[in-house]
Design an enzyme around this catalytic site. Structure first.
Site, mmCIF file in Angstrom:
data_model
loop_
_atom_site.group_PDB
_atom_site.id
_atom_site.type_symbol
_atom_site.label_atom_id
_atom_site.label_comp_id
_atom_site.label_asym_id
_atom_site.label_seq_id
_atom_site.Cartn_x
_atom_site.Cartn_y
_atom_site.Cartn_z
ATOM 1 N N TYR A 224 45.133 47.638 39.084
ATOM 2 C CA TYR A 224 45.413 49.046 39.321
ATOM 3 C C TYR A 224 44.310 49.472 40.501
ATOM 4 O O TYR A 224 44.174 50.737 40.758
ATOM 5 C CB TYR A 224 44.847 49.872 38.084
ATOM 6 C CG TYR A 224 45.554 49.508 36.802
ATOM 7 C CD1 TYR A 224 46.732 49.796 36.592
ATOM 8 C CD2 TYR A 224 44.769 49.487 35.651
ATOM 9 C CE1 TYR A 224 47.548 49.769 35.524
ATOM 10 C CE2 TYR A 224 45.156 49.110 34.311
ATOM 11 C CZ TYR A 224 46.640 49.247 34.240
ATOM 12 O OH TYR A 224 47.035 49.279 32.960
ATOM 13 N N CYS B 253 42.452 31.862 42.783
ATOM 14 C CA CYS B 253 43.183 31.729 44.013
ATOM 15 C C CYS B 253 44.112 33.102 44.258
ATOM 16 O O CYS B 253 45.319 32.942 44.288
ATOM 17 C CB CYS B 253 44.045 30.471 44.451
ATOM 18 S SG CYS B 253 43.052 29.087 43.891
#
Ligand code: PLP
Length: 431
Positions: free
Chosen positions: A317, A344
């Site tokens: 978000y 990653c």
């Protein structure tokens, strides 16, 4: 900034965290029992002042740790469950409540009905044939999409034309009529229209709208609604300069909405329910990670051992979480840094361009407001392991309430092809 700082956002049980980091490997979550109880009591008692029969539920999805659920249930909260596992753990702990699925499968309904202890809250009229096949319950509620919505960010707006939730208003009277024809005797209504709302006037607007719909159902279907659930969504400040939601004003506003609408439409007052998650748990938990790498690149990246897999809100978000460097107050020399995890993924960043005291390798960083929608959203992407959870009890004792995952946990359900000496593979489980 002093003067505008909200003490709820920056509060830390510093001594307890310092004790915990001496004892336990990072990363981990720490929760404070006393604060959970205080949040439960504040919410319950503020509404009970205006609604003596107020029936609070806790949105189990916000944090499902059984030890924490037990505390919340012991404060008189029922459960708002929305998956089989949430229903299961609630029953295991002796709780009961309301079940709000969406796009629910027949198997899921069957599971919940068999589990017992839940009033069903249907997300659409199209679920009624399944309910008929499984046997109509005595009580049934519908989640409506009342049109109005708000939230801490766009993705937390849960009603209106774009929302996947709730019975559309044009179907609502038919839904109740059909349910009655299946043998349902008693009815409720529910809405969950947005999350992390800090506007104190919003909940009264939701209640007023729901009561208008209650009147319409009464007029068009001759059905009396016994229970009215205004959902969760009660916001908490994440930024130090944000104000806390004035719960007293919220409850008073909902009372005024009830008085005005019940008089206006001549309807019997339903029992008020609500199902908060965030405002019960968010500020009772912290995620603690240790600094392992400091990279001076175009920006300074401070790498900790926790990651977006522990607390995905910033990644999903772009949510703000306050960060404290344990034992280093935000005074004196500060430096702009990005606080990042080990995954990653470039959005594995807890804070961007944040002014923090000068950080060194070995420092502990504390992410605030990690009690709700944090561990509950944790995941294993990049095959990272979920962290341990600890509880600081009312008596000051530190208990482990969930151990950290192990690599074996990750592959427990996988068949692992085994290369035999002759090079043929066979399947073997790791557990
Ligand atoms: C149906 C329902 N009820 C209650 C909640 C709890 O919301 P909050 O944690 O914002 O109070 C949610 C959260 O998504 C929800 O979907």
């Amino acid at each position: 900034m002093t003067g505008t700082i909200n003490p709820k956002v920056i509060y830390l049980p510093t001594a307890a965290i310092q004790r915990a980091v001496r004892r336990y490997p990072t990363p981990f979550f720490l929760y404070e029992e006393q604060r959970i109880r205080e949040n439960c009591r504040r919410f319950r008692d503020t509404f009970r002042k205006y609604f003596p029969s107020f029936a609070p539920l806790y949105a189990v999805k916000a944090n499902t740790n059984p030890s924490l659920l037990k505390i919340i249930f012991s404060e008189g909260f029922g459960a708002d469950a929305s998956s089989e596992a949430e229903a299961w753990i609630t029953r295991r702990l002796g709780g009961c409540g309301m079940y709000t699925g969406n796009y629910t499968t027949p198997e899921e309904f069957q599971f919940v009905l068999k589990t017992g202890g839940f009033q069903l809250n249907l997300d659409d009229i199209s679920m009624l044939p399944t309910i008929r096949r499984l046997g109509a319950p005595e009580f049934l509620s519908f989640r409506v999409n009342p049109g109005l919505s708000q939230g801490g960010m766009k993705s937390l707006f849960l009603a209106g034309p774009d929302a996947k939730y709730g019975v559309p208003l044009e179907d609502i009277a038919a839904a109740y009529r059909q349910a009655r024809s299946l043998g349902v005797k008693r009815f409720g209504i529910h809405a969950m229209t947005g999350s992390n709302v800090l506007d104190k006037t919003y909940f009264a607007a939701v209640a007023a709208k729901l009561l208008q719909i209650v009147a319409r159902i009464n007029r068009e279907a001759g059905i009396v609604i016994e229970r009215l659930n205004i959902g969760g969504g009660f916001g908490v400040p994440y930024r130090p300069e944000q104000k806390s939601l004035d719960l007293e004003a919220v409850a008073r506003g909902v009372r005024q909405a009830f008085d005005a609408q019940c008089a206006r439409y001549g309807i019997t007052e339903p029992i008020l329910m609500a199902e908060p998650g965030r405002c019960i748990m968010a500020d009772t938990g912290w995620l603690i990670g240790r600094v392992h790498v400091i990279k001076n690149s175009q920006k300074t990246f401070v790498g900790i051992d926790a990651g977006m897999n522990d607390l995905p809100r910033p990644a999903i978000y772009d949510a703000y979480h306050q960060v404290t460097v344990l034992g280093k107050p935000l005074r004196g020399v500060v430096k702009k840094v990005n606080v990042v995890g080990r995954l990653c993924e470039n959005n594995d960043q807890f804070a961007r361009d944040r002014m923090l005291p000068v950080v060194k390798v070995g420092d502990f960083l504390v992410i605030h407001n990690a009690g709700a929608h944090a561990f509950a959203m944790a995941h294993n992407y990049n095959n990272r392991l979920r962290s341990a959870e600890y509880l600081l009890t009312r008596r000051g004792i530190m208990c482990r309430i969930r151990r950290a995952e192990t690599i074996r946990d990750l592959f427990r359900n996988s068949a692992i092809p085994h290369c035999s000496r002759r090079g043929r593979s066979s399947e073997r489980s790791v557990s």
